[in-house]
Write a protein that holds these residues in place. Structure first.
Motif, mmCIF file in Angstrom:
data_model
loop_
_atom_site.group_PDB
_atom_site.id
_atom_site.type_symbol
_atom_site.label_atom_id
_atom_site.label_comp_id
_atom_site.label_asym_id
_atom_site.label_seq_id
_atom_site.Cartn_x
_atom_site.Cartn_y
_atom_site.Cartn_z
ATOM 1 N N ARG A 22 -45.072 -52.234 69.456
ATOM 2 C CA ARG A 22 -45.230 -53.606 68.948
ATOM 3 C C ARG A 22 -43.943 -54.107 68.293
ATOM 4 O O ARG A 22 -43.497 -55.225 68.550
ATOM 5 N N LEU A 23 -43.313 -53.260 67.486
ATOM 6 C CA LEU A 23 -42.053 -53.654 66.843
ATOM 7 C C LEU A 23 -40.982 -53.948 67.890
ATOM 8 O O LEU A 23 -40.240 -54.931 67.778
ATOM 9 N N SER A 25 -41.390 -55.033 70.900
ATOM 10 C CA SER A 25 -41.669 -56.339 71.531
ATOM 11 C C SER A 25 -41.276 -57.483 70.601
ATOM 12 O O SER A 25 -40.697 -58.480 71.047
ATOM 13 N N GLU A 26 -41.611 -57.354 69.322
ATOM 14 C CA GLU A 26 -41.261 -58.414 68.360
ATOM 15 C C GLU A 26 -39.746 -58.607 68.292
ATOM 16 O O GLU A 26 -39.249 -59.730 68.260
ATOM 17 N N ILE A 27 -39.028 -57.503 68.280
ATOM 18 C CA ILE A 27 -37.561 -57.568 68.170
ATOM 19 C C ILE A 27 -36.963 -58.128 69.458
ATOM 20 O O ILE A 27 -36.079 -58.991 69.434
ATOM 21 N N GLU A 29 -38.400 -60.151 71.528
ATOM 22 C CA GLU A 29 -38.739 -61.576 71.529
ATOM 23 C C GLU A 29 -37.785 -62.351 70.596
ATOM 24 O O GLU A 29 -37.291 -63.422 70.949
ATOM 25 N N HIS A 30 -37.522 -61.777 69.445
ATOM 26 C CA HIS A 30 -36.667 -62.454 68.457
ATOM 27 C C HIS A 30 -35.268 -62.737 69.001
ATOM 28 O O HIS A 30 -34.680 -63.771 68.731
ATOM 29 N N ARG A 126 -30.976 -58.609 60.323
ATOM 30 C CA ARG A 126 -32.429 -58.489 60.309
ATOM 31 C C ARG A 126 -32.800 -57.067 59.906
ATOM 32 O O ARG A 126 -32.059 -56.130 60.185
ATOM 33 N N CYS A 128 -35.635 -53.970 59.828
ATOM 34 C CA CYS A 128 -36.836 -53.375 60.416
ATOM 35 C C CYS A 128 -37.149 -52.083 59.678
ATOM 36 O O CYS A 128 -36.282 -51.223 59.522
ATOM 37 N N ASP A 144 -38.026 -58.278 58.035
ATOM 38 C CA ASP A 144 -38.273 -59.120 59.212
ATOM 39 C C ASP A 144 -39.280 -58.482 60.155
ATOM 40 O O ASP A 144 -40.109 -59.162 60.747
ATOM 41 N N PHE A 145 -39.181 -57.160 60.312
ATOM 42 C CA PHE A 145 -40.072 -56.440 61.232
ATOM 43 C C PHE A 145 -40.611 -55.221 60.486
ATOM 44 O O PHE A 145 -39.871 -54.280 60.214
#
Ligand code: 5GP
Ligand code: MG
Ligand code: MG
Length: 180
Positions: A22-23, A25-27, A29-30, A126, A128, A144-145
């Motif tokens: 999940r992390l 994917s979020e990163i 996407e960012h 950022r 994480c 951020d993450f």
């Protein structure tokens, strides 16, 4: 493998894997609209296992680097003292920096690392972290993450140690042994 003292599992291998995916994917996407190469920085030693899994879930061009900061010694309480034991090899000036940490507890160590990195003039920074213990926070840290928030327990495994032990344990467990 000696896992004595780590009997209570907080996060299984499967749960960790879901969080890391999940992390990633979020990163991904960012940074998707950026064609700049990322620099992903792991704070040693605690983040090395997480970092290895995380970078493979980030679909973006990157280079990696590491920094060693000393904070804890061999106990379970933050001393507030922070020093660079091993600095980065790469320059981060004008680069997009992603800082990867295993756990943010009081925030004392990490807030100092952030200031140090910011002082080198990155284009962006950022943060994480796999784990966060919000109830322990003394200094505010803008994450951020964030993988998962956990209660106020001393955890080990998946890179996290007690006196350098348990880093190889593949899950995250609560350390219940003697603390000194
Ligand atoms: P802070 O400065 O946020 O209090 O703590 C930073 C460092 O303390 C973390 O990067 C980690 O190395 C260590 N730490 C904090 N909480 C824990 C914990 O529950 N388990 C382990 N193994 N290390 C921790
Ligand atoms: Mg750490
Ligand atoms: Mg440690």
């Amino acid at each position: 493998m000696n896992e004595q003292g780590l009997k209570k599992t907080l996060l299984s291998q499967e749960e960790i894997s879901e969080i890391v995916t999940r992390l990633g994917s979020e990163i991904t996407e960012h940074y998707k609209n950026s064609d700049k190469e990322l620099i992903v920085i792991g704070l040693l030693r605690g983040s090395f296992v997480f970092m290895a899994d995380l970078v493979r879930e980030i679909k973006h061009p990157m280079i990696t680097d590491f920094m060693t900061i000393s904070s804890y010694g061999d106990g379970t309480e933050s001393t507030g003292d922070v020093k660079i034991v091993m600095d980065l090899d790469e320059s981060i000036t004008d680069r997009d920096v992603l800082l990867v940490e295993d756990i943010i507890d009081t925030g004392n160590t990490f807030s100092k690392v952030i200031r140090l990195i910011e002082g080198r003039g990155p284009a962006s920074l950022r943060i994480c972290t796999l784990l966060s213990k919000p109830s322990r926070r003394q200094v505010e840290v803008d994450i951020d993450f964030c993988g998962i928030e956990i209660p106020d327990e001393f955890v080990c495994g998946y890179g996290l140690d007690f006196a350098q032990k348990f880093r190889n344990v593949p899950y995250i467990g609560i350390y219940e042994g003697p603390v000194d």
